[in-house]
Design an enzyme around this catalytic site. Structure first.
Site, short mmCIF file in Angstrom:
data_model
loop_
_atom_site.label_atom_id
_atom_site.label_comp_id
_atom_site.label_asym_id
_atom_site.label_seq_id
_atom_site.Cartn_x
_atom_site.Cartn_y
_atom_site.Cartn_z
N HIS A 67 0.81 -1.22 0.00
CA HIS A 67 0.00 0.00 0.00
C HIS A 67 0.85 1.27 0.00
CE1 HIS A 67 1.04 -1.11 4.11
NE2 HIS A 67 0.94 0.17 4.45
N HIS A 155 27.06 -4.97 -13.10
CA HIS A 155 27.92 -5.84 -12.32
C HIS A 155 27.19 -6.98 -11.62
CE1 HIS A 155 31.52 -2.84 -11.86
NE2 HIS A 155 31.19 -3.09 -13.12
#
Length: 206
Positions: A67, A155
């Protein structure tokens, strides 16, 4: 691009053998949809149009939130739709309080089933990244800057991005998401390290 039926089938088979997504559409009655949908430079009509995405191109993304980031989810979802990305929405669908771990499980399930990227949002994005990384095969990265998103892909080959609706400006969140979705993994030495990480959860990489 104009192609005959035989050439179309041959091209489709070749693309399928490379495990790419293919969309074949029939003749378009108007010029604009043809031009905007497949990005063709020519406005000439053709019998078939083939649009495809390699595994390095994002065509579909799954998104979920609790929410606390419902508003941000709607903003990012619409942002992706405007860019032509197919979005699978796993909720929540209001700002009524809900727990985020089950939503994260839904997002991760879709990601692993369809081999697509995921966006998992919450108040801070911290709990969401922790939850995501509990699921074998998920590499969740909480990103607050464009540089975070860049490095998480280059990476770490992150496949889930987490952000906090209470922590990041919506305009910045769009930039962060764009960078995440457009950046390719560098591979090489980083791939070796990711394989070592995945040995910890038993999920094969890639």
């Amino acid at each position: 691009r104009n192609v005959g039926r035989k050439a179309l089938l041959e091209r489709s088979s070749a693309l399928l053998s490379r495990e790419v997504d293919i969309e074949i559409t029939s003749r378009y009655p108007r010029w604009e949809p043809l031009h905007s949908r497949c990005g063709a430079r020519s406005r000439r009509a053709c019998n078939f149009i083939i649009c495809y995405n390699s595994h390095n191109m994002t065509k579909r993304v799954v998104i979920g939130t609790d929410h606390a980031a419902f508003a941000l989810k709607e903003i990012l979802k619409n942002h992706m739709l405007e860019k032509g990305i197919d979005v699978i929405d796993e909720g929540t669908f209001s700002d009524e309080s809900v727990d985020y771990p089950p939503i994260g499980q839904k997002v991760a399930g879709v990601m692993l089933e369809h081999k697509i990227s995921g966006v998992f949002l919450g108040g801070s994005g911290i709990g969401e990244s922790i939850a995501g990384n509990k699921i074998a095969g998920i590499r969740a990265a909480r990103c607050t800057t464009v540089e975070d998103a860049l490095m998480s892909r280059k990476h770490n080959d992150a496949n889930m991005i987490c952000m906090g609706g209470r922590m990041i400006d919506p305009d910045l969140a769009k930039q962060v998401l764009d960078k995440f979705l457009e950046t390719d993994f560098d591979g090489e030495r980083h791939e070796r390290r990711l394989k070592q990480i995945h040995e910890m959860d038993g999920y094969p990489y890639p």
